[in-house]
Design an enzyme around this catalytic site. Structure first.
Site, PDB file in Angstrom:
ATOM      1  N   TYR A  61       0.847  -1.198   0.000  1.00  0.00           N
ATOM      2  CA  TYR A  61       0.000   0.000   0.000  1.00  0.00           C
ATOM      3  C   TYR A  61       0.883   1.250   0.000  1.00  0.00           C
ATOM      4  CZ  TYR A  61      -3.851  -3.083   1.481  1.00  0.00           C
ATOM      5  OH  TYR A  61      -4.794  -4.079   1.579  1.00  0.00           O
ATOM      6  N   LYS A 217     -25.157   6.356  -1.838  1.00  0.00           N
ATOM      7  CA  LYS A 217     -24.748   7.606  -2.484  1.00  0.00           C
ATOM      8  C   LYS A 217     -25.020   7.584  -3.988  1.00  0.00           C
ATOM      9  CE  LYS A 217     -20.469  10.265  -3.226  1.00  0.00           C
ATOM     10  NZ  LYS A 217     -19.020  10.284  -2.956  1.00  0.00           N
TER      11      LYS A 217
END
Length: 316
Positions: A61, A217
Site C-alpha cells: 500500500y 450515495k
C-alpha cells in the site's frame, strides 16, 4: 463493544477494522489530491477516540508509505494499537529468508518489534512453496515477531493447506482476508466461509461497502458519476444501480428504524454473521465516525434474514 478473538487463540480485536489501502496510494486512491498526512492522522485519532484500535495495512500500500504513516501516528498514540500487515509473495521472493527480510522491513516502517497479525497478501507464490512460506511464518511466531498468521484471497482448498502446514508447527491459522459484502457473497457458496468456520478461522471482510455502492450515495436517477476506477465499473452504471436498488431500499428502511445510515446497516449485517470483521477503508475523521456508527447496536434475526433474502442474487 464486544471484541473478537482472531482465530482460535489470536489477539482480541475490535469488531471493526480500519483499512489503510488509501494511505499513501496514488495509483488507485489519488493520495495527495484532497487528502494527505494531516487528514489521515485525524482519521487515526478519530478511530482511537471511537474505541477502534485495529488497523490493517500492507507493504504494497503506497509502496510502504501506508505502513510508515501508521507507524508515525502510532508513536503519538496514548493507548495500545493493534496492527495487521501483509507480505507480498513477489517473483523474486523464493526463500524463507526473503519472507523474514520483508517482515523486518515492515516492522521498521511500522516502528514496532512485533505485529499482531501478519498475512500473506495473495496465494500465488511463484517459486516460493507454501511449505517454505508457512514454516517461515511459524518460525517468526515462535521468535515473537508475529502474534498470529493470516492469509488473504485464499480459496477454501488453499486455506486448508496453509492451516495444515501451520498446525503441524502448533500455530493455528488466524484469518483469511477476502472480499465480502451484501453485494459480494461468493464466500458463502464457494466453501470459503464454511471452511473458515470448520477450522476456526476468522474472516476479515474487505470492500464491505462494495466500493461505496452500499452507502446509498449512487442511485440510477442521480447524475453524479464516481471517480477513479469506478468510472468504468459497470456496477456504477444505470443498469447496475437499478439492479441493487432493492438492497439499497431495504438498507434505507432499516436505517430509518435505527437512525443509522445504509452503510452502517450494511456493516452491521457483516458483523452479525459471526466471526466476521469488516475492514472499513477511511481517508478522513468523518469516514471513521460514519463507520463507527455500525457498532453498539445489532440487527435482529428477522432483519438479518431480510437482508440475506434481498441480496441472494450476489451469492454467486
Amino acid at each position: 463493544m464486544e471484541n473478537i478473538t482472531l482465530g482460535q487463540n489470536g489477539p482480541s480485536v475490535t469488531p471493526l477494522c480500519i483499512g489503510t489501502w488509501a494511505w499513501g496510494d496514488k495509483l488507485f486512491w489519488n493520495y495527495g489530491d484532497g487528502y494527505g498526512p494531516e487528514q489521515l492522522e485525524a482519521a487515526f485519532t478519530a478511530a482511537l477516540e471511537a474505541g477502534i484500535n485495529f488497523f490493517d495495512t500492507a507493504e504494497i500500500y503506497g509502496l510502504g508509505l501506508s505502513e510508515e504513516l501508521l507507524g508515525q501516528f502510532m508513536q503519538k498514540a496514548q493507548q495500545p494499537v493493534q496492527m495487521a500487515t501483509k507480505f507480498g509473495p513477489l517473483p523474486w521472493r523464493f526463500t524463507g529468508q526473503s519472507v523474514s527480510d520483508a517482515l523486518t522491513d515492515s516492522l521498521k516502517r511500522l516502528q514496532v518489534a512485533r505485529v499482531e497479525l501478519y498475512q500473506v497478501h495473495w496465494p500465488f507464490a511463484f517459486f516460493l512453496s507454501q511449505e517454505t512460506l508457512m514454516n517461515t511464518l511459524a518460525d517468526e511466531v515462535k521468535q515473537g515477531r508475529i502474534g498470529s498468521v493470516g492469509v488473504s484471497n485464499y480459496s477454501a482448498t488453499q486455506m486448508r493447506e496453509a492451516q495444515q502446514i501451520l498446525a503441524a508447527r502448533g500455530v493455528p491459522l488466524a484469518v483469511n482476508q477476502v472480499r465480502y459484502s451484501l453485494l459480494t457473497r461468493q464466500i458463502e457458496t464457494n466453501g470459503i466461509l464454511a471452511t473458515a468456520r470448520e477450522l476456526g478461522v476468522t474472516i476479515l471482510a474487505y470492500s464491505p461497502l462494495a466500493q461505496g455502492l452500499l452507502t446509498g450515495k449512487y442511485t440510477p436517477d442521480r447524475a453524479e458519476t464516481p471517480g477513479g476506477a469506478r468510472k468504468i465499473d459497470p456496477r456504477f452504471g444505470k443498469e447496475g444501480l437499478q439492479k441493487i436498488a432493492p438492497v439499497i431500499s431495504l438498507l434505507n428502511t432499516l436505517g430509518e428504524k435505527y437512525d443509522r445510515t445504509p452503510a452502517q446497516v450494511a456493516l452491521n449485517w457483516l458483523i452479525s454473521q459471526g466471526n466476521v470483521i469488516p475492514i472499513a477503508g477511511v481517508k478522513t475523521a468523518q469516514h471513521v465516525k460514519q463507520n463507527a456508527g455500525a457498532l453498539g447496536w445489532r440487527l435482529n434475526t428477522d432483519e438479518i434474514a431480510q437482508l440475506e433474502q434481498v441480496s441472494r442474487p450476489w451469492l454467486n
